[in-house]
Scaffold this motif. Structure first.
Motif, PDB file in Angstrom:
ATOM      1  N   GLY A 121     -15.191 132.587  75.898  1.00 16.63           N
ATOM      2  CA  GLY A 121     -16.213 132.645  76.954  1.00 16.63           C
ATOM      3  C   GLY A 121     -15.812 131.817  78.156  1.00 16.63           C
ATOM      4  O   GLY A 121     -15.890 132.271  79.300  1.00 16.63           O
ATOM      5  N   SER A 122     -15.342 130.593  77.893  1.00 16.86           N
ATOM      6  CA  SER A 122     -14.952 129.723  79.002  1.00 16.86           C
ATOM      7  C   SER A 122     -13.725 130.290  79.720  1.00 16.86           C
ATOM      8  O   SER A 122     -13.640 130.253  80.936  1.00 16.86           O
ATOM      9  CB  SER A 122     -14.662 128.314  78.485  1.00 16.86           C
ATOM     10  OG  SER A 122     -13.638 128.367  77.526  1.00 16.86           O
ATOM     11  N   ALA A 123     -12.792 130.847  78.938  1.00 19.52           N
ATOM     12  CA  ALA A 123     -11.586 131.412  79.545  1.00 19.52           C
ATOM     13  C   ALA A 123     -11.936 132.604  80.436  1.00 19.52           C
ATOM     14  O   ALA A 123     -11.387 132.756  81.530  1.00 19.52           O
ATOM     15  CB  ALA A 123     -10.602 131.845  78.464  1.00 19.52           C
ATOM     16  N   PHE A 124     -12.866 133.439  79.981  1.00 12.57           N
ATOM     17  CA  PHE A 124     -13.276 134.604  80.783  1.00 12.57           C
ATOM     18  C   PHE A 124     -13.833 134.142  82.125  1.00 12.57           C
ATOM     19  O   PHE A 124     -13.469 134.662  83.179  1.00 12.57           O
ATOM     20  CB  PHE A 124     -14.360 135.420  80.066  1.00 12.57           C
ATOM     21  CG  PHE A 124     -13.898 136.092  78.796  1.00 12.57           C
ATOM     22  CD1 PHE A 124     -12.554 136.167  78.484  1.00 12.57           C
ATOM     23  CD2 PHE A 124     -14.817 136.657  77.925  1.00 12.57           C
ATOM     24  CE1 PHE A 124     -12.128 136.784  77.319  1.00 12.57           C
ATOM     25  CE2 PHE A 124     -14.403 137.276  76.754  1.00 12.57           C
ATOM     26  CZ  PHE A 124     -13.054 137.337  76.449  1.00 12.57           C
ATOM     27  N   GLY A 129     -13.413 133.736  87.731  1.00  7.69           N
ATOM     28  CA  GLY A 129     -13.728 132.854  88.854  1.00  7.69           C
ATOM     29  C   GLY A 129     -12.504 132.606  89.720  1.00  7.69           C
ATOM     30  O   GLY A 129     -12.568 132.675  90.950  1.00  7.69           O
ATOM     31  N   THR A 130     -11.369 132.335  89.088  1.00  6.87           N
ATOM     32  CA  THR A 130     -10.139 132.092  89.841  1.00  6.87           C
ATOM     33  C   THR A 130      -9.720 133.351  90.595  1.00  6.87           C
ATOM     34  O   THR A 130      -9.283 133.283  91.743  1.00  6.87           O
ATOM     35  CB  THR A 130      -9.008 131.649  88.892  1.00  6.87           C
ATOM     36  OG1 THR A 130      -9.494 130.587  88.089  1.00  6.87           O
ATOM     37  CG2 THR A 130      -7.798 131.181  89.659  1.00  6.87           C
ATOM     38  N   MET A 131      -9.870 134.490  89.942  1.00  5.98           N
ATOM     39  CA  MET A 131      -9.535 135.751  90.618  1.00  5.98           C
ATOM     40  C   MET A 131     -10.396 135.944  91.854  1.00  5.98           C
ATOM     41  O   MET A 131      -9.958 136.465  92.870  1.00  5.98           O
ATOM     42  CB  MET A 131      -9.732 136.934  89.677  1.00  5.98           C
ATOM     43  CG  MET A 131      -8.676 137.032  88.607  1.00  5.98           C
ATOM     44  SD  MET A 131      -8.895 138.498  87.597  1.00  5.98           S
ATOM     45  CE  MET A 131      -8.275 139.772  88.684  1.00  5.98           C
ATOM     46  N   ALA A 231     -19.158 132.725  90.303  1.00  8.57           N
ATOM     47  CA  ALA A 231     -18.544 131.456  90.711  1.00  8.57           C
ATOM     48  C   ALA A 231     -18.468 131.352  92.218  1.00  8.57           C
ATOM     49  O   ALA A 231     -18.214 132.327  92.909  1.00  8.57           O
ATOM     50  CB  ALA A 231     -17.147 131.334  90.113  1.00  8.57           C
ATOM     51  N   GLU A 232     -18.704 130.127  92.717  1.00  9.61           N
ATOM     52  CA  GLU A 232     -18.507 129.901  94.146  1.00  9.61           C
ATOM     53  C   GLU A 232     -17.001 129.848  94.396  1.00  9.61           C
ATOM     54  O   GLU A 232     -16.238 129.537  93.496  1.00  9.61           O
ATOM     55  CB  GLU A 232     -19.131 128.568  94.553  1.00  9.61           C
ATOM     56  CG  GLU A 232     -20.639 128.583  94.517  1.00  9.61           C
ATOM     57  CD  GLU A 232     -21.189 127.184  94.344  1.00  9.61           C
ATOM     58  OE1 GLU A 232     -20.911 126.347  95.200  1.00  9.61           O
ATOM     59  OE2 GLU A 232     -21.872 126.947  93.326  1.00  9.61           O
ATOM     60  N   CYS A 233     -16.632 130.146  95.648  1.00 10.57           N
ATOM     61  CA  CYS A 233     -15.211 130.301  95.933  1.00 10.57           C
ATOM     62  C   CYS A 233     -14.481 128.986  96.156  1.00 10.57           C
ATOM     63  O   CYS A 233     -13.907 128.757  97.214  1.00 10.57           O
ATOM     64  CB  CYS A 233     -15.019 131.229  97.116  1.00 10.57           C
ATOM     65  SG  CYS A 233     -15.338 132.917  96.646  1.00 10.57           S
ATOM     66  N   ASN A 234     -14.509 128.080  95.212  1.00 13.80           N
ATOM     67  CA  ASN A 234     -13.676 126.879  95.289  1.00 13.80           C
ATOM     68  C   ASN A 234     -13.428 126.364  93.888  1.00 13.80           C
ATOM     69  O   ASN A 234     -13.975 126.885  92.918  1.00 13.80           O
ATOM     70  CB  ASN A 234     -14.358 125.816  96.160  1.00 13.80           C
ATOM     71  CG  ASN A 234     -15.768 125.512  95.683  1.00 13.80           C
ATOM     72  OD1 ASN A 234     -15.988 125.261  94.510  1.00 13.80           O
ATOM     73  ND2 ASN A 234     -16.719 125.554  96.593  1.00 13.80           N
ATOM     74  N   ALA A 235     -12.570 125.339  93.801  1.00 13.88           N
ATOM     75  CA  ALA A 235     -12.156 124.857  92.482  1.00 13.88           C
ATOM     76  C   ALA A 235     -13.353 124.352  91.673  1.00 13.88           C
ATOM     77  O   ALA A 235     -13.481 124.638  90.484  1.00 13.88           O
ATOM     78  CB  ALA A 235     -11.117 123.755  92.641  1.00 13.88           C
ATOM     79  N   GLN A 236     -14.253 123.604  92.329  1.00 12.85           N
ATOM     80  CA  GLN A 236     -15.417 123.101  91.603  1.00 12.85           C
ATOM     81  C   GLN A 236     -16.293 124.252  91.137  1.00 12.85           C
ATOM     82  O   GLN A 236     -16.885 124.204  90.073  1.00 12.85           O
ATOM     83  CB  GLN A 236     -16.243 122.171  92.488  1.00 12.85           C
ATOM     84  CG  GLN A 236     -15.678 120.785  92.615  1.00 12.85           C
ATOM     85  CD  GLN A 236     -15.283 120.490  94.034  1.00 12.85           C
ATOM     86  OE1 GLN A 236     -15.675 121.213  94.955  1.00 12.85           O
ATOM     87  NE2 GLN A 236     -14.492 119.469  94.237  1.00 12.85           N
TER      88      GLN A 236
END
Lengths: 269, 254
Positions: A121-124, A129-131, A231-236
Motif C-alpha cells: 500500500g505504501s509503495a503504491f 505520487g512520485t509519478m 499527493a501534492e506535487c512535492n517531496a513532502q
C-alpha cells in the motif's frame, strides 16, 4: 457563547467537511475504476500483463518470508496465551480450537493485510505520487491513456490474486505455530492436537478468511493508489500520501473486518 | 505556411479553486507555426498550457484542437483527440519503470497494429531524430536532464503528430544543449511541417525559434502583446512588453 466554543465548533465543521470531501473523492475514484475495470474485463488484451506480473512478484512472492515469520509467531503467541489460561481448567486440548479458529477466521487475513499495507500500500502511494510529481501521470493522460488502466488495474489485480495465496500460507504456518506450543509446552500428543484441529475446523471457516483477504486486498490497492493520485506535487506531499495510505488502509481494513464478521455471524458461521 | 488554425483558444478563463489566473484569453495557432507563450513566473503560462492540452477544465471558454473542442467533448473523444498531438514535459516525464525505447514504443504498441519489428524500427528512427541513437536500452534515471527531455520529445513524436506542445523546453539546460534543442525544434517544423506551441521564458531561445508569441500579464490576467518577438521588443507601444523582452540586453549593457 464564548469564542473558544465557537472555535471548537468551527474546527469540527472544517474537519467534517474535509472527511466528507475525502469520502466523495473515494467514491468517485472507485466509480471511475469500476468503469475502467469493466472495459478491461470485456477486452482483456487491454490488461498490462507485464506490470501485473511485476506487482504479483513484489506483493506476493517477495512477501512470503515475512508473512511466514509473522503468522508463525502469531500462532505461537496465541497458543501460548491460550495455554496459560486453559491449563487452569485442564482443557489444554482446546488450544487447537482457539488457534485454528482465530488464525483462519481473523488473524491470518488480518496479519497478511497489515503486512501488505506496510509493504504494498505504501509503495503504491509513493510510486504514483512520485509519478505525479514528475508529470508522468499528465504524460499518460495526454498520450490518451486512462492512467488507472496502467497504474491501478495491474496493482489491484495482483493484490487480489496474491493476497488469498499469502493468507493460505499464513493460515497453515499459524496453525503450525500453535501446534509447536501445544506439543512442546503443553506436552499434548502430536496426533491428538492434529486430530482435534482437523475435527473442529470446517471449510467454511477457511473460505470466510479468504473472502476477508480479498476485501482487504481491494482496500489496500485502492487506497494506496488513490492517496498517490491525491499527493501534492512535492517531496513532502509524497511522504504524506504514503503515511495517509497506510493509516487509511488500516482503518478501513479494521472497519471492513468488523462488518464482515458481523455479517458472517448473522449468516450463522 | 497556411492560415488554417490548428489550435483555437476562445475566451478562456482559467484558474485554481476560487482564484482566476487568466481571464478571457483568445488566440489561435496556425498550421506550421512555432508559437510561444511567454510570461514571467507565476503568470499562468503553464496553467494555460495544461488547459490547452486538456489536463484541466477551464472555468469558461473553449479550446479547439484541429477544430474539435477539448472542453465540451466526452472523456473518450478527448482521449482520441489527445493522441493526435504530442506533449513534451519539463523533466521529460518518461516512465521510470520502462527503458527509453519502451517509453517510445508504448503509444505505438497501444495504438497501432505494427509488429514488434516495425515498432523497433520507428523507435530507432525517433531516437536518431533527437540524437539519442544507442540509448534505447538505458533507463530514464541513467540519462542527463537534457537527454531525458529529448527522449521525452522522441516519445511525443512516436505517433507522428502534426502538433507538438513543449513545456519549458530550455529550462534547466546549459546554453549549448538549449541551442541544440532550438535547432531540433526548427528542423522538426522544416522537415515535417509540425505546428509547435512552446511555453517558455528563455528569451534567447524565443528569438531564435518563435514565429509569433503572446506575452501574458499577471496583473491584467490577460494577453499584454501578440506578435513577432523581435518586433514586440523593438516597437511595442507597451513599455512593460519592451522591457520584458529586452531585459537580457539591458543586462549586457550594464
Amino acid at each position: 457563547m464564548g469564542s473558544p466554543a465557537r472555535e471548537l465548533v468551527e474546527k469540527i465543521g472544517i474537519a467534517s467537511a474535509s472527511v466528507f470531501r475525502d469520502m466523495i473523492e473515494m467514491v468517485c475514484f472507485v466509480g471511475d475504476l469500476s468503469k475502467v475495470s469493466w472495459r478491461v474485463l470485456r477486452k482483456p488484451s487491454q490488461l498490462r500483463w507485464k506490470e501485473t506480473l511485476y506487482y504479483m512478484d513484489m506483493c506476493g512472492s517477495q512477501a512470503v518470508p515475512i508473512v511466514l515469520m509473522i503468522c508463525f509467531l502469531m500462532g505461537v503467541i496465541l497458543g501460548f496465551q491460550a495455554a496459560v489460561q486453559m491449563r487452569k481448567f485442564g482443557t489444554e486440548l482446546y488450544v487447537a480450537d482457539l488457534v485454528g479458529f482465530s488464525i483462519l477466521k481473523e488473524l491470518g487475513p488480518l496479519m497478511v493485510a497489515m503486512i501488505a499495507t506496510g509493504r504494498a500500500g505504501s509503495a503504491f502511494a509513493a510510486e504514483i505520487g512520485t509519478m505525479k510529481v514528475n508529470d508522468e501521470i499528465s504524460a499518460l493522460e495526454t498520450m490518451g491513456f486512462a492512467p488507472s488502466r496502467f497504474l491501478v488495474i495491474p496493482k489491484l489485480l495482483a493484490m487480489v490474486i496474491v493476497s488469498p495465496v499469502l493468507t493460505v500460507f499464513g493460515d497453515v504456518i499459524g496453525i503450525v505455530g500453535g501446534f509447536v506450543v501445544g506439543t512442546t509446552m503443553l506436552g499434548l500428543p502430536l496426533m491428538a492436537y492434529y486430530n482435534r484441529t482437523v475435527e473442529v475446523l470446517y471449510p467454511m471457516v477457511f473460505l470466510l478468511g479468504m473472502v476477508k483477504s480479498v476485501v482487504f486486498a481491494l482496500i489496500i490497492a485502492v487506497i494506496g493508489c488513490l492517496r498517490g493520485f491525491q499527493a501534492e506535487c512535492n517531496a513532502q506531499g509524497v511522504g504524506r500520501a504514503t503515511t495517509s495510505a497506510v493509516v487509511t488502509s488500516i482503518f478501513l481494513i479494521v472497519i471492513a473486518d468488523a462488518v464482515l464478521t458481523i455479517i458472517f455471524s448473522l449468516m450463522g458461521y | 505556411m497556411s492560415n488554417e488554425s490548428v489550435v483555437d483558444v476562445k475566451n478562456l478563463t482559467v484558474g485554481y479553486g476560487d482564484i482566476v489566473v487568466l481571464q478571457n484569453i483568445s488566440f489561435s495557432v496556425s498550421s506550421g507555426e512555432i508559437f510561444v507563450i511567454l510570461g514571467g513566473s507565476g503568470c499562468g503560462k503553464s496553467t494555460l498550457l495544461k488547459h490547452m492540452i486538456g489536463l484541466y477544465t477551464p472555468f469558461r471558454g473553449d479550446v479547439l484542437i484541429f477544430g474539435e473542442s477539448m472542453v465540451n467533448s466526452s472523456e473518450d473523444e478527448k482521449r482520441r483527440l489527445m493522441r493526435r498531438f504530442g506533449v513534451t514535459y519539463q523533466g521529460g516525464a518518461l516512465f521510470g519503470s520502462l527503458t527509453v525505447a519502451e517509453n517510445i514504443a508504448l503509444p505505438l504498441e497501444e495504438y497501432t497494429t505494427k509488429t514488434p519489428a516495425e515498432i523497433n524500427e520507428v523507435v530507432q528512427q525517433k531516437l536518431a531524430v533527437v540524437n539519442l541513437d544507442g540509448f534505447g536500452n538505458y533507463m530514464p534515471s541513467e540519462l542527463s536532464g537534457g537527454m531525458r527531455k529529448r527522449a521525452g520529445l522522441a516519445r511525443a513524436m512516436a505517433l507522428d503528430p502534426t502538433l507538438l506542445f513543449f513545456d519549458e523546453p530550455s529550462a534547466g539546460l546549459d546554453p549549448i544543449t538549449s541551442a541544440e534543442l532550438d535547432r531540433l525544434i526548427l528542423r522538426l517544423r522544416e522537415e515535417l511541417g509540425t505546428t509547435i506551441v512552446i511555453v517558455s521564458h528563455e528569451l534567447d531561445s524565443i528569438f531564435t525559434v518563435a514565429d509569433r508569441a503572446i506575452l501574458l500579464d499577471k496583473d491584467t490576467k490577460g494577453i499584454a502583446a501578440t506578435g513577432k518577438p523581435k518586433e514586440l521588443r523593438d516597437s511595442s507601444p507597451n513599455l512593460w512588453v519592451r522591457e520584458f523582452l529586452s531585459r537580457s540586453k539591458l543586462k549586457r549593457d550594464m
